[in-house]
Design an enzyme around this catalytic site. Structure first.
Site, PDB file in Angstrom:
ATOM      1  N   SER A 121       0.838  -1.193   0.000  1.00  0.00           N
ATOM      2  CA  SER A 121       0.000   0.000   0.000  1.00  0.00           C
ATOM      3  C   SER A 121       0.873   1.244   0.000  1.00  0.00           C
ATOM      4  O   SER A 121       2.100   1.155   0.008  1.00  0.00           O
ATOM      5  CB  SER A 121      -0.908   0.011   1.220  1.00  0.00           C
ATOM      6  OG  SER A 121      -0.130   0.182   2.392  1.00  0.00           O
ATOM      7  N   LYS A 122       0.216   2.382  -0.007  1.00  0.00           N
ATOM      8  CA  LYS A 122       0.935   3.659  -0.138  1.00  0.00           C
ATOM      9  C   LYS A 122       2.068   3.801   0.866  1.00  0.00           C
ATOM     10  O   LYS A 122       3.084   4.416   0.590  1.00  0.00           O
ATOM     11  CB  LYS A 122      -0.020   4.837   0.037  1.00  0.00           C
ATOM     12  CG  LYS A 122      -1.025   4.986  -1.053  1.00  0.00           C
ATOM     13  CD  LYS A 122      -2.394   4.539  -0.592  1.00  0.00           C
ATOM     14  CE  LYS A 122      -2.727   3.175  -1.149  1.00  0.00           C
ATOM     15  NZ  LYS A 122      -3.611   2.336  -0.424  1.00  0.00           N
ATOM     16  N   ARG A 123       1.856   3.231   2.069  1.00  0.00           N
ATOM     17  CA  ARG A 123       2.912   3.471   3.046  1.00  0.00           C
ATOM     18  C   ARG A 123       4.200   2.733   2.725  1.00  0.00           C
ATOM     19  O   ARG A 123       5.229   2.950   3.349  1.00  0.00           O
ATOM     20  CB  ARG A 123       2.445   3.163   4.476  1.00  0.00           C
ATOM     21  CG  ARG A 123       1.757   1.928   4.650  1.00  0.00           C
ATOM     22  CD  ARG A 123       1.055   1.716   5.960  1.00  0.00           C
ATOM     23  NE  ARG A 123       0.652   0.332   5.968  1.00  0.00           N
ATOM     24  CZ  ARG A 123       1.461  -0.656   6.261  1.00  0.00           C
ATOM     25  NH1 ARG A 123       2.675  -0.403   6.665  1.00  0.00           N
ATOM     26  NH2 ARG A 123       1.051  -1.895   6.170  1.00  0.00           N
ATOM     27  N   GLY A 131       5.613   3.221  -0.091  1.00  0.00           N
ATOM     28  CA  GLY A 131       6.261   4.021  -1.119  1.00  0.00           C
ATOM     29  C   GLY A 131       5.442   4.019  -2.389  1.00  0.00           C
ATOM     30  O   GLY A 131       4.230   3.916  -2.342  1.00  0.00           O
TER      31      GLY A 131
END
Length: 491
Positions: A256-258, A260
């Site tokens: 997911s976005k976290r 990167g």
RNA sequence: GUCCCCAUCGUCUAGCGGCCUAGGACGUCGCCCUUUCAAGGCGAAGAUCGCGGGUUCGAUUCCCGCUGGGGGCACCA
């Protein structure tokens, strides 16, 4: 027979095309190409809240950039359109009417609150089944019709046959999958606002579009038996399913976005090559033979088979992607690298006008030759060659290599040696050969001389090879850079 | 809670009962090349094949249990 294969990639335009979606798209595309089938792109935009036109365009662009051409779908058309679910309302309506006529669907008037309460009660009792209790399933048809006529809100549910046997199907990657019918409740097909649910719309579309193989994410595995029930009720041929495992972040959690960058366009913007990304993603859960790692997309499109898809979830490793991208760059010809990477990058950085390749093709080709093995992403090309256009002294490099006792003498000796070279023999070989004698004559380690000269010419102690760099700079510029560095040197 | 899926070096994987003293790739570490950095060449370390039972003459490979991860169970896709 193989030319009958029809597969589809059906993203929801609720965000950008992420890596997991891209891999699913790649597998569908490669499968269709390998077997001479048809690759369909369908936009599953049934969620009006989160679907946007911008996301749709974004996804189409990412698909094009990846080189995943589709045979039917947006911008292409086809005989099974439309290819946007929001434009297929009449199909879902018609299918629902058929189900109602067959007695395979019925209206349910339960409110969300009632369903929630019922679910909570089942949980309290510790029931193993916590789904819909079929409250409205056996309602008197006359009563149901009366309530519908009275305008009472209702959904339409699938009437799963009373004694339906366990749903069993052969998944192309997981093998035999079996689900007991009692686990499957009467799912909602059409919401009270008249829109179809995902599991319903998908089946109608896959059925009507003649999809033969459904290749999609693992998260749909549990939905599959439900969908099969709908396929059966509608009388469609049930496709072969192939469920792909998830792509995980380095911590083992779903990517997911976290973690990167996760969208295709982020990788494009960061300067990755489309072919390298496709190659890497394809290998994340599929292998040609367990040995080969560099497999060009067009080769993947000739040798992709479902039986070589791995069942395990895969951790996304950017290091390996970076390596692979470098491999693709290094394998380009000098000309290709110059035109596709170098010149565009230099132009973007503002060092040269965009159309300057043809004027100095040989010069750019030569630069490409020494640049290629040193680049992992496109941006490296401009970064590593900027010194040719814009000399900037790196403080630590100057302090360590130039601001040292004796360096002035080194530079002057280099200058004198190079000065006498004729303009016509200013090549890397000549320069290197001439310079070779300098440290010998001075009786100092060659490293001291060359590192001082390197900083003078390139501004940094780490640079492209010295001889070729000076050839590219030209005699006049090279000599003037030595003079320019003189004040920084010491006696 | 319940249903389902998954389990080989740090990571991606090969393996579909004996060819495995478990192969390849990334990464890591050496050496070579070398005026820097890369690239390239050579080599090394790194996996008691999650654990415990079976089946078998023989299990990484087949079966069962456990453990650990993950996903579904919605008028979200």
């Amino acid at each position: 027979m193989s030319d009958q294969i029809r597969v589809r990639f059906a993203p929801s335009p609720t965000g950008r095309l992420h890596l997991g979606g891209a891999r699913t798209a790649i597998y569908n595309w490669a499968f269709a190409r390998t077997h001479g089938g048809t690759f369909i792109l369908r936009i599953d935009d049934t969620d009006p809240e989160r679907s946007t036109e911008e996301n749709t365009q974004q996804i189409l662009r990412s698909m094009e950039w990846l080189g995943l051409d589709w045979d039917e779908g947006p911008q292409k058309g086809g005989d099974f359109g439309p290819y946007f679910q929001t434009q297929r309302a009449s199909h879902y309506q018609a299918a629902l009417e058929r189900l109602i006529e067959k007695g395979a669907a019925y209206p349910c008037f339960c409110t969300a609150e009632e369903l929630e309460a019922s679910r909570a009660a089942a949980r309290e009792r510790g029931d193993s089944f916590q789904g819909y209790q079929r409250t409205c399933r056996n309602m008197d048809p006359a009563e149901a019709q009366a309530r519908i006529d009275a305008g009472e809100p209702h959904v339409w549910r699938l009437k799963v046959p009373e004694d339906h046997p366990a749903v069993v199907f052969e998944d192309a990657v997981h093998g035999t999958c079996r689900f007991e019918a009692k686990e499957l409740d009467d799912m909602v097909l059409v919401r009270s606002d008249g829109t179809p649910t995902y599991n319903y719309a998908t089946v109608v579309d896959d059925g009507e579009m003649g999809i033969t193989h459904v290749i999609r994410g693992d998260d749909h595995l549990s939905n599959t038996p439900r969908q099969i029930l709908v396929f059966e009720a509608l009388g469609y041929k049930i496709p072969t399913f192939a469920h792909l495992s998830m792509i995980l972040g380095s911590d083992g959690k779903k990517l997911s976005k976290r973690h990167g960058a996760t969208s295709v366009e982020e990788y494009r913007d960061r300067g990755f090559l489309n072919d390298a990304l496709v190659n890497y993603l394809a290998l994340l859960g599929w292998s040609l033979d367990g040995e080969t790692t560099i497999i060009h997309p067009d080769q993947i499109a000739q040798s992709f088979t479902l039986d070589r898809i791995s069942k395990n979830p895969a951790v996304f490793d950017e290091e390996k992607l970076l390596w692979m991208d470098g491999e693709y760059m290094n394998s380009m010809s000098d000309q290709e690298f110059a035109q596709r990477i170098l010149v565009p990058q230099l132009a973007e950085a503002g060092f040269i006008p965009p159309e300057s390749y043809s004027q100095r093709a040989a010069w750019y080709d030569q630069l490409s030759n020494i640049l290629k093995p040193r680049c992992r992403v496109m941006g490296d090309a401009a970064e590593k060659s900027r010194f040719l256009f814009d000399l900037v002294y790196d403080e630590p490099s100057v302090n360590k290599n130039l601001a040292k006792e004796g360096t002035r003498g080194y530079l002057r000796a280099c200058y004198e040696t190079l000065e006498v070279l004729g303009d016509d023999i200013w090549t890397a070989e000549d320069i290197d050969a001439a310079l070779e004698e300098v440290p010998v004559k001075l009786g100092v380690p060659k490293k001291k001389v060359f590192q001082a000269l390197r900083v003078a010419e390139c501004g940094h102690q780490v640079s492209l090879p010295l001889g070729p760099s000076m050839e590219l700079l030209g005699k006049r510029e090279s000599l003037s850079r030595i003079e320019l560095a003189d004040p920084l040197a010491q006696d």
